[in-house]
Design a protein around this motif. Structure first.
Motif, PDB file in Angstrom:
ATOM      1  N   ASP A   1     -65.706  14.110  -7.993  1.00  0.00           N
ATOM      2  CA  ASP A   1     -66.773  13.106  -8.030  1.00  0.00           C
ATOM      3  C   ASP A   1     -68.120  13.769  -7.723  1.00  0.00           C
ATOM      4  N   GLY A   2     -69.052  13.682  -8.620  1.00  0.00           N
ATOM      5  CA  GLY A   2     -70.396  14.233  -8.404  1.00  0.00           C
ATOM      6  C   GLY A   2     -70.470  15.743  -8.602  1.00  0.00           C
ATOM      7  N   ALA A   3     -69.367  16.375  -9.005  1.00  0.00           N
ATOM      8  CA  ALA A   3     -69.375  17.846  -9.143  1.00  0.00           C
ATOM      9  C   ALA A   3     -70.131  18.275 -10.396  1.00  0.00           C
ATOM     10  N   LYS A   4     -70.857  19.389 -10.260  1.00  0.00           N
ATOM     11  CA  LYS A   4     -71.598  19.941 -11.407  1.00  0.00           C
ATOM     12  C   LYS A   4     -71.100  21.338 -11.755  1.00  0.00           C
ATOM     13  N   HIS A   5     -70.594  22.033 -10.740  1.00  0.00           N
ATOM     14  CA  HIS A   5     -70.171  23.426 -10.961  1.00  0.00           C
ATOM     15  C   HIS A   5     -68.972  23.743 -10.049  1.00  0.00           C
ATOM     16  N   ILE A   6     -67.821  24.032 -10.668  1.00  0.00           N
ATOM     17  CA  ILE A   6     -66.618  24.348  -9.878  1.00  0.00           C
ATOM     18  C   ILE A   6     -66.384  25.859  -9.905  1.00  0.00           C
ATOM     19  N   GLY A   7     -66.180  26.424  -8.732  1.00  0.00           N
ATOM     20  CA  GLY A   7     -65.746  27.814  -8.635  1.00  0.00           C
ATOM     21  C   GLY A   7     -64.230  27.786  -8.497  1.00  0.00           C
TER      22      GLY A   7
ATOM     23  N   LYS B   1     -64.170  20.324 -18.907  1.00  0.00           N
ATOM     24  CA  LYS B   1     -64.948  20.475 -20.147  1.00  0.00           C
ATOM     25  C   LYS B   1     -65.502  19.137 -20.662  1.00  0.00           C
ATOM     26  N   PRO B   2     -64.643  18.126 -20.874  1.00  0.00           N
ATOM     27  CA  PRO B   2     -65.202  16.850 -21.358  1.00  0.00           C
ATOM     28  C   PRO B   2     -66.116  16.161 -20.345  1.00  0.00           C
ATOM     29  N   MET B   3     -65.994  16.557 -19.055  1.00  0.00           N
ATOM     30  CA  MET B   3     -66.854  15.959 -18.014  1.00  0.00           C
ATOM     31  C   MET B   3     -68.169  16.734 -17.888  1.00  0.00           C
ATOM     32  N   ARG B   4     -68.326  17.776 -18.711  1.00  0.00           N
ATOM     33  CA  ARG B   4     -69.504  18.641 -18.688  1.00  0.00           C
ATOM     34  C   ARG B   4     -69.745  19.280 -17.310  1.00  0.00           C
ATOM     35  N   ILE B   5     -68.640  19.630 -16.647  1.00  0.00           N
ATOM     36  CA  ILE B   5     -68.737  20.331 -15.365  1.00  0.00           C
ATOM     37  C   ILE B   5     -68.532  21.815 -15.646  1.00  0.00           C
ATOM     38  N   LYS B   6     -69.444  22.638 -15.124  1.00  0.00           N
ATOM     39  CA  LYS B   6     -69.344  24.081 -15.356  1.00  0.00           C
ATOM     40  C   LYS B   6     -68.210  24.673 -14.498  1.00  0.00           C
ATOM     41  N   VAL B   7     -67.489  25.625 -15.050  1.00  0.00           N
ATOM     42  CA  VAL B   7     -66.405  26.284 -14.304  1.00  0.00           C
ATOM     43  C   VAL B   7     -66.663  27.790 -14.287  1.00  0.00           C
TER      44      VAL B   7
ATOM     45  N   ILE C   1     -64.617  34.691  -0.855  1.00  0.00           N
ATOM     46  CA  ILE C   1     -64.722  33.580  -1.814  1.00  0.00           C
ATOM     47  C   ILE C   1     -65.869  32.651  -1.427  1.00  0.00           C
ATOM     48  N   ASN C   2     -65.972  32.351  -0.139  1.00  0.00           N
ATOM     49  CA  ASN C   2     -67.043  31.453   0.310  1.00  0.00           C
ATOM     50  C   ASN C   2     -68.413  32.061   0.052  1.00  0.00           C
ATOM     51  N   LYS C   3     -68.514  33.364   0.292  1.00  0.00           N
ATOM     52  CA  LYS C   3     -69.784  34.063   0.101  1.00  0.00           C
ATOM     53  C   LYS C   3     -70.205  34.025  -1.384  1.00  0.00           C
ATOM     54  N   VAL C   4     -69.264  34.335  -2.269  1.00  0.00           N
ATOM     55  CA  VAL C   4     -69.567  34.334  -3.710  1.00  0.00           C
ATOM     56  C   VAL C   4     -69.846  32.915  -4.195  1.00  0.00           C
ATOM     57  N   ALA C   5     -69.065  31.966  -3.699  1.00  0.00           N
ATOM     58  CA  ALA C   5     -69.258  30.569  -4.112  1.00  0.00           C
ATOM     59  C   ALA C   5     -70.665  30.081  -3.758  1.00  0.00           C
ATOM     60  N   LYS C   6     -71.137  30.485  -2.574  1.00  0.00           N
ATOM     61  CA  LYS C   6     -72.505  30.088  -2.171  1.00  0.00           C
ATOM     62  C   LYS C   6     -73.540  30.779  -3.042  1.00  0.00           C
ATOM     63  N   MET C   7     -73.271  32.052  -3.354  1.00  0.00           N
ATOM     64  CA  MET C   7     -74.195  32.820  -4.191  1.00  0.00           C
ATOM     65  C   MET C   7     -74.298  32.188  -5.587  1.00  0.00           C
ATOM     66  N   LEU C   8     -73.169  31.710  -6.101  1.00  0.00           N
ATOM     67  CA  LEU C   8     -73.148  31.102  -7.438  1.00  0.00           C
ATOM     68  C   LEU C   8     -73.626  29.650  -7.427  1.00  0.00           C
ATOM     69  N   LYS C   9     -73.833  29.129  -6.206  1.00  0.00           N
ATOM     70  CA  LYS C   9     -74.255  27.729  -6.000  1.00  0.00           C
ATOM     71  C   LYS C   9     -73.241  26.742  -6.605  1.00  0.00           C
ATOM     72  N   VAL C  10     -71.951  27.025  -6.453  1.00  0.00           N
ATOM     73  CA  VAL C  10     -70.947  26.058  -6.911  1.00  0.00           C
ATOM     74  C   VAL C  10     -70.865  24.940  -5.871  1.00  0.00           C
ATOM     75  N   ASP C  11     -70.519  23.726  -6.316  1.00  0.00           N
ATOM     76  CA  ASP C  11     -70.411  22.637  -5.345  1.00  0.00           C
ATOM     77  C   ASP C  11     -68.969  22.264  -5.032  1.00  0.00           C
ATOM     78  N   ARG C  12     -68.011  22.899  -5.700  1.00  0.00           N
ATOM     79  CA  ARG C  12     -66.595  22.748  -5.368  1.00  0.00           C
ATOM     80  C   ARG C  12     -65.954  24.124  -5.513  1.00  0.00           C
ATOM     81  N   LEU C  13     -65.011  24.384  -4.627  1.00  0.00           N
ATOM     82  CA  LEU C  13     -64.279  25.639  -4.709  1.00  0.00           C
ATOM     83  C   LEU C  13     -62.806  25.293  -4.822  1.00  0.00           C
ATOM     84  N   ALA C  14     -62.225  25.533  -5.995  1.00  0.00           N
ATOM     85  CA  ALA C  14     -60.826  25.152  -6.221  1.00  0.00           C
ATOM     86  C   ALA C  14     -59.892  26.301  -5.858  1.00  0.00           C
ATOM     87  N   ILE C  15     -58.872  25.976  -5.079  1.00  0.00           N
ATOM     88  CA  ILE C  15     -57.895  26.958  -4.601  1.00  0.00           C
ATOM     89  C   ILE C  15     -56.528  26.573  -5.173  1.00  0.00           C
ATOM     90  N   GLY C  16     -55.747  27.573  -5.569  1.00  0.00           N
ATOM     91  CA  GLY C  16     -54.467  27.297  -6.233  1.00  0.00           C
ATOM     92  C   GLY C  16     -53.273  27.067  -5.325  1.00  0.00           C
TER      93      GLY C  16
END
Lengths: 62, 320
Positions: free
Chosen positions: B53-59, B80-86, B157-172
């Motif tokens: 919800d509200g996500a624009k860029h997922i790492g 992809k159909p939600m136009r959220i960058k990955v 991962i947190n450091k890179v995610a902040k650098m990339l300005k992602v707003d969600r970080l998905a973990i497997g």
């Protein structure tokens, strides 16, 4: 039966359920994928001596 | 219910040969229905926990293993159909004969999907690869490789995610990971229960990117079969440190329980979700839960005065 376990080929006699085969080999069915004659099967499927069985460990670390 | 035709088990939903038997549900699924079932459950988890919800860029944190490949593939399909960058984020721990085999596969998958890939290494961030750390630890009763790897990987991962300005970080993390982590917490009497929440992390702070775990209700074997059916590579490459630490023993124990009592993993997960919610509510209403410090060495957020990464590095250098 030709049975390859994690890439190592072996030959032995077995006829029965895949689950029983795994139990005989001391392998938990949840950590492997079993292919019989090239197709993925379930642990409830049956195999016999003429089948080519491939057991691959898929639950790994890292 | 599994249907048997001669020696082949049939899918419970159609007449095709089954590729998996789900003992916990007393059903079997063919290739098409397993793929559909996994994707449907991931979508339901994302919706139920409002993960995007509200996500624009997922790492997406990828290791190149089956879980992260499946996660990246499904998330890309949903986003992809939600136009959220990955963007895929890969941490190179520096494990010879393992990571060097996996990186090319990760590059191939991200290239096939058209997803940018960001690679960061332990060496860049800490000056040491995991192999070098384990050599330094040799003949000493130090931390296990999994401890170093887990802590440094989270930090990276947190450091890179902040650098990339992602707003969600998905973990497997899958069902088995969640259950094993919960059991290990109990066995070690640690209070890290919030670290594995389906959404969010140990500490709620703007300096941490919100973590999501869309696979947390999918059993590991189902993910493995999905990965093989989709033709993902690297599924069978094993980390050389895999048999170190407590996790392998816990994994075997839980798998034995699941074989004897199908549904055990889901019951443990349910217990974890209930317990962690109660503890989480209590924690965040306490003073301790509101207090976030900056690490006195690196400045990253931490609940102590020194973050776990800097603390491990300091211990390591003292031993050197």
């Amino acid at each position: 039966m030709q049975c390859t376990i994690n890439g190592k080929k072996d030959y032995f006699t077995f006829s029965g359920q895949v689950k029983e085969l795994l139990q005989k080999l001391g392998i938990n069915e949840q950590i492997v994928i079993v292919k019989v004659n090239g197709k993925i099967v379930t642990e409830l499927d049956k195999v016999n001596d003429s089948d080519i069985v491939e057991i691959q460990k898929v639950i790994l670390g890292g | 219910m599994a249907v048997r035709d001669g020696k082949m088990v049939k899918c419970s939903l159609c007449n095709k040969s089954a590729v998996i038997h789900l003992s916990y549900a007393n059903s079997s699924l063919c290739e098409k229905h397993l793929i559909h079932s996994v994707e449907r459950r991931v979508k339901r988890t994302i919706r139920e926990y409002k993960m995007l919800d509200g996500a624009k860029h997922i790492g997406v944190a990828i290791s190149g293993g089956k879980d992260s490949q499946v996660l990246l593939y499904i998330l890309h399909k949903i986003a992809k159909p939600m136009r959220i960058k990955v963007t895929a984020i890969l941490v190179d721990e520096g494990i010879e004969g393992y990571r060097d085999k996996i990186i090319p596969e990760a590059k191939k998958l991200t290239s096939d999907l058209g997803v940018p890939l960001e690679i960061v290494s332990f060496k860049e961030l800490t000056n040491y690869s995991l192999d070098e750390i384990m050599k330094m630890q040799k003949n000493q009763r130090g931390e296990s490789s999994c401890t170093f790897c887990g802590v440094f990987r989270r930090y990276a991962i947190n450091k890179v995610a902040k650098m990339l300005k992602v707003d969600r970080l998905a973990i497997g993390h899958n069902l088995d990971d969640m259950v094993q982590s919960y059991m290990m917490n109990i066995l070690r009497n640690e209070d890290l229960l919030f670290r594995f929440k389906p959404i969010g992390g140990a500490i709620e702070d703007e300096r941490f990117v919100m973590r999501i775990r869309p696979l947390f209700r999918i059993p590991e074997k189902e993910i493995a079969v999905y990965a093989v059916l989709k033709g993902f590579k690297s599924v069978f490459v094993e980390c050389p440190y895999v048999n170190e630490g407590l996790r392998p023993m816990v994994r075997d124990f839980v798998n034995s329980l699941e074989s004897k009592y199908p549904g055990t993993k889901f019951k443990i997960l349910q217990n974890y979700l209930e317990v962690s919610k109660k503890i989480s509510d209590q924690f965040y209403s306490s003073e301790e839960g509101k207090k976030i410090n900056s690490c006195s060495i690196c400045g990253e957020p931490t609940s102590s005065s020194v973050c776990k990464t800097c603390s491990l590095l300091s211990k390591l250098l003292r031993k050197e």
